[in-house]
Scaffold this motif. Structure first.
Motif, PDB file in Angstrom:
ATOM      1  N   PHE A 188       0.850  -1.187   0.000  1.00  0.00           N
ATOM      2  CA  PHE A 188       0.000   0.000   0.000  1.00  0.00           C
ATOM      3  C   PHE A 188       0.884   1.236   0.000  1.00  0.00           C
ATOM      4  O   PHE A 188       1.675   1.448   0.922  1.00  0.00           O
ATOM      5  N   TRP A 189       0.782   2.057  -1.045  1.00  0.00           N
ATOM      6  CA  TRP A 189       1.560   3.295  -1.153  1.00  0.00           C
ATOM      7  C   TRP A 189       0.713   4.458  -0.684  1.00  0.00           C
ATOM      8  O   TRP A 189      -0.452   4.578  -1.060  1.00  0.00           O
ATOM      9  N   TRP A 190       1.316   5.316   0.148  1.00  0.00           N
ATOM     10  CA  TRP A 190       0.540   6.426   0.698  1.00  0.00           C
ATOM     11  C   TRP A 190       1.450   7.621   0.942  1.00  0.00           C
ATOM     12  O   TRP A 190       2.444   7.519   1.655  1.00  0.00           O
ATOM     13  N   PRO A 191       1.150   8.796   0.359  1.00  0.00           N
ATOM     14  CA  PRO A 191       1.958   9.988   0.637  1.00  0.00           C
ATOM     15  C   PRO A 191       1.545  10.603   1.964  1.00  0.00           C
ATOM     16  O   PRO A 191       0.357  10.763   2.241  1.00  0.00           O
ATOM     17  N   GLU A 192       2.508  10.930   2.810  1.00  0.00           N
ATOM     18  CA  GLU A 192       2.191  11.474   4.125  1.00  0.00           C
ATOM     19  C   GLU A 192       2.337  12.990   4.178  1.00  0.00           C
ATOM     20  O   GLU A 192       1.555  13.668   4.840  1.00  0.00           O
ATOM     21  N   LYS A 193       3.343  13.535   3.501  1.00  0.00           N
ATOM     22  CA  LYS A 193       3.542  14.975   3.536  1.00  0.00           C
ATOM     23  C   LYS A 193       4.315  15.397   2.290  1.00  0.00           C
ATOM     24  O   LYS A 193       5.267  14.727   1.899  1.00  0.00           O
ATOM     25  N   TRP A 194       3.919  16.516   1.679  1.00  0.00           N
ATOM     26  CA  TRP A 194       4.599  16.977   0.466  1.00  0.00           C
ATOM     27  C   TRP A 194       4.368  18.476   0.276  1.00  0.00           C
ATOM     28  O   TRP A 194       3.484  19.070   0.891  1.00  0.00           O
ATOM     29  N   GLU A 195       5.162  19.049  -0.606  1.00  0.00           N
ATOM     30  CA  GLU A 195       4.989  20.451  -0.982  1.00  0.00           C
ATOM     31  C   GLU A 195       5.681  20.701  -2.313  1.00  0.00           C
ATOM     32  O   GLU A 195       6.772  20.200  -2.561  1.00  0.00           O
ATOM     33  N   ALA A 196       5.043  21.477  -3.192  1.00  0.00           N
ATOM     34  CA  ALA A 196       5.649  21.972  -4.422  1.00  0.00           C
ATOM     35  C   ALA A 196       5.650  23.490  -4.324  1.00  0.00           C
ATOM     36  O   ALA A 196       4.596  24.104  -4.152  1.00  0.00           O
ATOM     37  N   ARG A 197       6.823  24.108  -4.433  1.00  0.00           N
ATOM     38  CA  ARG A 197       6.962  25.540  -4.193  1.00  0.00           C
ATOM     39  C   ARG A 197       7.768  26.178  -5.320  1.00  0.00           C
ATOM     40  O   ARG A 197       8.863  25.698  -5.677  1.00  0.00           O
ATOM     41  N   VAL A 198       7.244  27.252  -5.894  1.00  0.00           N
ATOM     42  CA  VAL A 198       7.987  28.052  -6.855  1.00  0.00           C
ATOM     43  C   VAL A 198       8.793  29.077  -6.069  1.00  0.00           C
ATOM     44  O   VAL A 198       8.226  29.872  -5.307  1.00  0.00           O
ATOM     45  N   LEU A 199      10.125  29.045  -6.226  1.00  0.00           N
ATOM     46  CA  LEU A 199      11.005  29.885  -5.420  1.00  0.00           C
ATOM     47  C   LEU A 199      11.137  31.274  -6.036  1.00  0.00           C
ATOM     48  O   LEU A 199      11.312  31.427  -7.242  1.00  0.00           O
ATOM     49  N   SER A 200      11.069  32.284  -5.183  1.00  0.00           N
ATOM     50  CA  SER A 200      11.146  33.668  -5.646  1.00  0.00           C
ATOM     51  C   SER A 200      12.573  34.034  -6.035  1.00  0.00           C
ATOM     52  O   SER A 200      13.541  33.367  -5.652  1.00  0.00           O
ATOM     53  N   ASN A 201      12.673  35.125  -6.812  1.00  0.00           N
ATOM     54  CA  ASN A 201      13.966  35.649  -7.230  1.00  0.00           C
ATOM     55  C   ASN A 201      13.737  37.083  -7.670  1.00  0.00           C
ATOM     56  O   ASN A 201      12.722  37.376  -8.316  1.00  0.00           O
ATOM     57  N   PRO A 202      14.632  38.027  -7.341  1.00  0.00           N
ATOM     58  CA  PRO A 202      14.442  39.419  -7.768  1.00  0.00           C
ATOM     59  C   PRO A 202      14.272  39.569  -9.273  1.00  0.00           C
ATOM     60  O   PRO A 202      13.659  40.533  -9.735  1.00  0.00           O
ATOM     61  N   ALA A 203      14.782  38.613 -10.048  1.00  0.00           N
ATOM     62  CA  ALA A 203      14.626  38.690 -11.497  1.00  0.00           C
ATOM     63  C   ALA A 203      13.172  38.599 -11.922  1.00  0.00           C
ATOM     64  O   ALA A 203      12.807  39.039 -13.013  1.00  0.00           O
ATOM     65  N   TYR A 204      12.315  38.035 -11.065  1.00  0.00           N
ATOM     66  CA  TYR A 204      10.902  37.887 -11.391  1.00  0.00           C
ATOM     67  C   TYR A 204      10.092  39.098 -10.950  1.00  0.00           C
ATOM     68  O   TYR A 204       8.880  39.145 -11.149  1.00  0.00           O
ATOM     69  N   GLY A 205      10.725  40.063 -10.328  1.00  0.00           N
ATOM     70  CA  GLY A 205      10.058  41.239  -9.783  1.00  0.00           C
ATOM     71  C   GLY A 205      10.551  41.480  -8.384  1.00  0.00           C
ATOM     72  O   GLY A 205      10.785  40.542  -7.618  1.00  0.00           O
ATOM     73  N   ASP A 206      10.730  42.750  -8.018  1.00  0.00           N
ATOM     74  CA  ASP A 206      11.357  43.089  -6.745  1.00  0.00           C
ATOM     75  C   ASP A 206      10.605  42.537  -5.540  1.00  0.00           C
ATOM     76  O   ASP A 206      11.202  42.250  -4.502  1.00  0.00           O
ATOM     77  N   GLN A 207       9.288  42.419  -5.633  1.00  0.00           N
ATOM     78  CA  GLN A 207       8.492  41.972  -4.497  1.00  0.00           C
ATOM     79  C   GLN A 207       8.002  40.534  -4.654  1.00  0.00           C
ATOM     80  O   GLN A 207       7.099  40.106  -3.950  1.00  0.00           O
ATOM     81  N   SER A 208       8.585  39.783  -5.552  1.00  0.00           N
ATOM     82  CA  SER A 208       8.179  38.390  -5.726  1.00  0.00           C
ATOM     83  C   SER A 208       8.500  37.598  -4.467  1.00  0.00           C
ATOM     84  O   SER A 208       9.552  37.771  -3.851  1.00  0.00           O
ATOM     85  N   ILE A 209       7.579  36.732  -4.075  1.00  0.00           N
ATOM     86  CA  ILE A 209       7.770  35.850  -2.932  1.00  0.00           C
ATOM     87  C   ILE A 209       7.500  34.415  -3.381  1.00  0.00           C
ATOM     88  O   ILE A 209       6.966  34.179  -4.468  1.00  0.00           O
ATOM     89  N   ASP A 210       7.896  33.459  -2.556  1.00  0.00           N
ATOM     90  CA  ASP A 210       7.646  32.058  -2.890  1.00  0.00           C
ATOM     91  C   ASP A 210       6.148  31.815  -3.079  1.00  0.00           C
ATOM     92  O   ASP A 210       5.318  32.411  -2.388  1.00  0.00           O
ATOM     93  N   VAL A 211       5.826  30.931  -4.006  1.00  0.00           N
ATOM     94  CA  VAL A 211       4.427  30.547  -4.244  1.00  0.00           C
ATOM     95  C   VAL A 211       4.310  29.036  -4.072  1.00  0.00           C
ATOM     96  O   VAL A 211       4.971  28.270  -4.778  1.00  0.00           O
ATOM     97  N   VAL A 212       3.493  28.614  -3.113  1.00  0.00           N
ATOM     98  CA  VAL A 212       3.230  27.188  -2.912  1.00  0.00           C
ATOM     99  C   VAL A 212       2.110  26.760  -3.851  1.00  0.00           C
ATOM    100  O   VAL A 212       1.055  27.395  -3.902  1.00  0.00           O
ATOM    101  N   LEU A 213       2.334  25.708  -4.612  1.00  0.00           N
ATOM    102  CA  LEU A 213       1.315  25.181  -5.517  1.00  0.00           C
ATOM    103  C   LEU A 213       0.365  24.313  -4.697  1.00  0.00           C
ATOM    104  O   LEU A 213       0.592  23.113  -4.506  1.00  0.00           O
ATOM    105  N   GLU A 214      -0.706  24.937  -4.212  1.00  0.00           N
ATOM    106  CA  GLU A 214      -1.589  24.298  -3.243  1.00  0.00           C
ATOM    107  C   GLU A 214      -2.297  23.061  -3.790  1.00  0.00           C
ATOM    108  O   GLU A 214      -2.641  22.151  -3.030  1.00  0.00           O
ATOM    109  N   SER A 215      -2.539  23.025  -5.085  1.00  0.00           N
ATOM    110  CA  SER A 215      -3.290  21.890  -5.641  1.00  0.00           C
ATOM    111  C   SER A 215      -2.386  20.745  -6.068  1.00  0.00           C
ATOM    112  O   SER A 215      -2.873  19.730  -6.572  1.00  0.00           O
TER     113      SER A 215
END
Length: 247
Positions: free
Chosen positions: A140-167
């Motif tokens: 039986f395979w079962w995921p217990e905890k995970w996260e996919a996150r887009v990491l911020s960088n000033p190149a994407y805009g001065d106020q860009s912050i990390d974005v968690v892909l909630e879905s």
């Protein structure tokens, strides 16, 4: 041809390969002003759907055959109580701390549902009601905890912050050795006709728009994913574009 995107995505699972890392490509927003995420609005976090009818809603009574108006077991109010009871077994699993939850075969949420249904049958009453169990024939395979996150960088805009892909949800049998992987992403095209150009060492994204159900593209998503991994991609993100609240 693949489209190269200058951003990093970090994937984390409870289990996880030597991390493949790559620095972001320098991308400058046009003009002197650099709005966050190139002026695009990041996706909002997921929220529970509205399940209760509006307070002023008028719900018409059920139309029943003549002589049966006194039978109220299947009235809307009674049905809703049953629905809330069954959904509650799934929510119990959620509130106990599980990121993946529901009425899952082999777990207490499913057993509670079966016992409740057996009791409902007995109150009718029906004779010979039994709940039966059987042993699973495989692991039986079962995921217990995970996260996919887009990491911020000033190149994407001065106020860009990390974005968690909630879905984002890990597919069956997926794992990351070591628990975390961080790499640049590259768009590989449509599932079933992806390009493997430039995917080596990167997280490849493939797009799918199922036309006949959530699982109708399963075969081509699986085959394209295998091709991308064979070409050196360190992970594959499936971008599934479909209406509804399945996530």
């Amino acid at each position: 041809m693949t489209k190269k995107l200058g951003m990093l995505v970090a994937l984390g699972f409870l289990s996880a390969c030597a991390s493949g890392t790559s620095g972001p490509t320098a991308i400058e927003a046009p003009g002197s002003v650099k709005p966050a995420w190139f002026g695009l609005v990041p996706p909002a976090a997921l929220a529970e759907p509205e399940i209760a009818p509006p307070a002023d809603a008028t719900i018409p009574p059920a139309i029943v055959p003549a002589g049966e108006t006194g039978r109220a077991a299947l009235e809307g109010t009674r049905i809703r109580q049953s629905v809330e009871q069954v959904v509650g077994f799934a929510h119990d699993m959620q509130t106990s701390g599980n990121q993946m939850w529901g009425r899952i075969s082999g777990l207490p949420s499913q057993a509670s549902t079966a016992d409740w249904l057996a009791n409902e049958f007995e109150t009718i009453p029906l004779a010979g009601i039994q709940t039966q169990t059987y042993k699973a024939s495989s692991d039986f395979w079962w995921p217990e905890k995970w996260e996919a996150r887009v990491l911020s960088n000033p190149a994407y805009g001065d106020q860009s912050i990390d974005v968690v892909l909630e879905s984002a949800v890990p597919v069956s049998r997926s794992a990351i050795t070591g628990g975390k992987l961080e790499a640049a992403v590259v768009f590989a095209g449509e599932a079933g006709s992806v390009s493997t150009d430039g995917v080596s060492g990167k997280i490849a994204i493939q797009h799918s728009r199922p036309s006949t159900g959530a699982y109708s593209d399963r075969a081509k998503i699986r085959d394209s994913s295998a091709a991308l991994i064979k070409a050196g991609a360190v992970a594959v993100l499936n971008w599934v574009e479909q209406g509804g609240n399945m996530h």
